[in-house]
Design a protein around this motif. Sequence first.
Motif, PDB file in Angstrom:
ATOM      1  N   MET A 191       0.991  -1.276  -0.158  1.00 44.45           N
ATOM      2  CA  MET A 191       0.147  -0.048   0.063  1.00 44.45           C
ATOM      3  C   MET A 191       0.995   1.273   0.082  1.00 44.45           C
ATOM      4  O   MET A 191       0.445   2.153  -0.683  1.00 44.45           O
ATOM      5  CB  MET A 191      -0.817  -0.135   1.206  1.00 44.45           C
ATOM      6  N   GLY A 192       2.065   1.230   0.699  1.00 46.06           N
ATOM      7  CA  GLY A 192       2.913   2.391   0.974  1.00 46.06           C
ATOM      8  C   GLY A 192       3.648   2.714  -0.462  1.00 46.06           C
ATOM      9  O   GLY A 192       4.006   3.875  -0.705  1.00 46.06           O
ATOM     10  N   THR A 193       3.477   1.719  -1.680  1.00 43.90           N
ATOM     11  CA  THR A 193       4.212   2.295  -2.604  1.00 43.90           C
ATOM     12  C   THR A 193       3.229   2.731  -3.730  1.00 43.90           C
ATOM     13  O   THR A 193       3.433   2.978  -4.952  1.00 43.90           O
ATOM     14  CB  THR A 193       4.819   0.722  -3.362  1.00 43.90           C
ATOM     15  N   LEU A 194       1.852   2.762  -3.410  1.00 43.83           N
ATOM     16  CA  LEU A 194       0.967   3.347  -4.489  1.00 43.83           C
ATOM     17  C   LEU A 194       0.760   4.737  -4.399  1.00 43.83           C
ATOM     18  O   LEU A 194       1.249   5.294  -3.641  1.00 43.83           O
ATOM     19  CB  LEU A 194      -0.443   2.567  -4.044  1.00 43.83           C
ATOM     20  N   SER A 195       0.412   5.317  -5.660  1.00 45.91           N
ATOM     21  CA  SER A 195      -0.009   6.481  -5.823  1.00 45.91           C
ATOM     22  C   SER A 195      -1.165   7.062  -5.036  1.00 45.91           C
ATOM     23  O   SER A 195      -2.065   6.092  -4.672  1.00 45.91           O
ATOM     24  CB  SER A 195      -0.105   7.074  -7.235  1.00 45.91           C
ATOM     25  N   GLY A 196      -1.441   8.314  -4.809  1.00 51.74           N
ATOM     26  CA  GLY A 196      -2.667   8.572  -4.347  1.00 51.74           C
ATOM     27  C   GLY A 196      -4.083   8.106  -4.569  1.00 51.74           C
ATOM     28  O   GLY A 196      -4.811   7.609  -4.281  1.00 51.74           O
ATOM     29  N   GLY A 197      -4.022   8.161  -6.196  1.00 49.25           N
ATOM     30  CA  GLY A 197      -5.233   7.990  -7.003  1.00 49.25           C
ATOM     31  C   GLY A 197      -5.335   6.203  -6.993  1.00 49.25           C
ATOM     32  O   GLY A 197      -6.237   5.959  -6.682  1.00 49.25           O
ATOM     33  N   GLN A 198      -4.255   5.507  -6.685  1.00 51.86           N
ATOM     34  CA  GLN A 198      -4.282   4.183  -6.720  1.00 51.86           C
ATOM     35  C   GLN A 198      -5.023   3.709  -5.128  1.00 51.86           C
ATOM     36  O   GLN A 198      -5.853   2.942  -5.221  1.00 51.86           O
ATOM     37  CB  GLN A 198      -3.121   3.565  -6.905  1.00 51.86           C
ATOM     38  N   ILE A 199      -4.418   4.371  -4.167  1.00 54.21           N
ATOM     39  CA  ILE A 199      -4.863   4.141  -2.817  1.00 54.21           C
ATOM     40  C   ILE A 199      -6.489   4.376  -3.077  1.00 54.21           C
ATOM     41  O   ILE A 199      -7.180   3.640  -2.197  1.00 54.21           O
ATOM     42  CB  ILE A 199      -4.204   5.061  -1.911  1.00 54.21           C
ATOM     43  N   LYS A 200      -6.868   5.643  -3.387  1.00 53.44           N
ATOM     44  CA  LYS A 200      -8.234   5.823  -3.582  1.00 53.44           C
ATOM     45  C   LYS A 200      -9.011   4.675  -4.191  1.00 53.44           C
ATOM     46  O   LYS A 200     -10.238   4.423  -3.847  1.00 53.44           O
ATOM     47  CB  LYS A 200      -8.583   7.111  -3.997  1.00 53.44           C
ATOM     48  N   ARG A 201      -8.604   4.376  -5.200  1.00 48.98           N
ATOM     49  CA  ARG A 201      -9.323   3.283  -5.769  1.00 48.98           C
ATOM     50  C   ARG A 201      -9.427   1.865  -5.279  1.00 48.98           C
ATOM     51  O   ARG A 201     -10.280   1.168  -5.272  1.00 48.98           O
ATOM     52  CB  ARG A 201      -8.534   2.877  -7.445  1.00 48.98           C
TER      53      ARG A 201
END
Length: 630
Positions: free
Chosen positions: A148-158
């Motif tokens: 989770m810590g490697t994801l972009s802001g948009g990916q985290i929201k998805r």
Amino acid sequence: MNYVSVENLTKSYGIKVLFENISFHVNEGDKIAIVAKNGSGKSTLLKILMGKEIADSGTVNINKDIQVVLFDQEIDFDSDLTIDEFMMTLDSAPIQALKNYHKSLLSTDYDFIEKALAEMEIHKAWDLENDMKQILSQLKITDLDAKMGTLSGGQIKRVALAKLLTETRAEHRHTLLIMDEPTNHLDVEMVEWLESYLSKAKITLILVTHDRYFLDAVCGIIWEMEDKNLYFHNGSYATYLENKMIREDNMNSTIDKANNLYRKELEWMRRQPKARTTKSKSRQDDFYETEKIAKTDTRKESLELDFEMKRLGNKILELRDISKSYGDKLLLKDFSYQFQRGEKVGIVGKNGAGKSTLLNIIQGLEPKDSGEIETGETIKFGYFSQKGLKYKEDERVIDFIKEISENFPLANGRTISASQFLRLFLFDDQTQYSPISKLSGGEKRRLHLMYILYQNPNFLIFDEPTNDLDLPTLTVLENFLLNFQGSLIIVSHDRYFMDRIVDHILAFEGDGKIKDFIGNFSEYRKNLKLEEKNPKAVVEKKVEAPAPAPVSTPQAPKRKLSFKEQRELETIDKEIPELEKKRTVILDQLNNETEYEKVAKLSAELESISEKLEIHEMRWLELQEVLGEE
């Protein structure tokens, strides 16, 4: 079944009253959209329903047999968890059954295995894992082992959105789903999928969104928060606008009557002290109520301004053979384009395709690999990026704007003050003199947008301007841009916004390819889907073989347009521009019309013309395909 009952709810922050004595009910199956300008209390109301905020007064009764689930803009997560592990942190019986089942596959304890299988049956969890992966796949999340810590802001929201949708599907108890701007950070394909998913799902939903097409497709009820009150509308966004206009007209009529009565009663109240001691208490109470109505301010600033922007020269902006790569990823390949005076161009494409990179290259904020850019000497860019607003601590809104200029120039030497311009963008006098740090996230974004426009550029570049903007602000922005005489580039996933503003699309298709399409966003999408359904012509062009040598064997006759079809095509070619012109005229009339009966008539005409235009366009494409085969 009643889910939520709220009576006489009031909430304030300091001296600012967000809403006062509002009451409402939510019943099973309701799909409700909340419409309000930022700072009106939408998010606060949602948090009160979630039990995360406490109201000043009033009651909130939530049925004990339902669960309330929130998709918020702020997401808590453990950076060390994989996506799969994060999804499995759901606190629900079906998810727990699925976890135990996975453990049982590695166990030799017969009793534990039997119990795990029984739980899967009881909670109907057999298809849950497949459903979860399907939802993640639709939201373009495929590597479930990624941290989770490697994801972009948009990916985290998805991922968070996928978790929420999985939870509502996993739980077979009654669920109230609350979603705050779920379409932010989704591309068009994802938005269309989510739109279809929510519209078909048997759920109870409260939704905050700025996407008007999404709102219309999903919700049948609109709650409008304005002036501390809550108003209820059944139907589409267009119906809400009509109802709002009627309510405001009725309110203005009531205020006019109250003003007349107020003048008479004020004279009576001002009589000598002796007379006041004999006045009827009820008449005095009526006077104060009349005074309250008479002094109601319903004035709405009109955005019909004649702008005096810096003159555009003959040369605007020309790109010649621009290429750009990051490592092995090709974003732009030999891209050329010449921007015209007053042109409004929309840029679309998947996330990471290179849209923002092109905007940066145009402004010299990022180097190109090759090619040339020629910018006119008179061009003054105004760039609204996705980065936040920079301001001094404790700086007031009005002072922040006045740093640019005390006044905004209009044509013929006229000006409006910074305060008047702020009011046009829905900043009332109290907010203007508040510190920027006290504004909500949406209000800061609105101020950032206004800050760009107030510098009076003649070439605007907007990168996702609609994210986190409320619907009233979007309407103001759209009216501003429709009047804007300069050039404009917009990157946006907001279909309604793009349809209303742009008439030319540059579509990033990947691998450096950019398609140039004349038309609005919906027309581009329609054309794209038509190509996907009928790729035959494209495939045949790609594999076209050299012409064979002439042979004596007779060839089958090629399909040609009949005389009747040729006449039909000529007629359509003439009628399409006429219909488009009529549609533009009606849209302009609708934007300026306030009388309900005229609005209804114009809306019916617009629908009829749009249907004819769509039929003509589809038939034109069919006939053009035949021509292409000749």
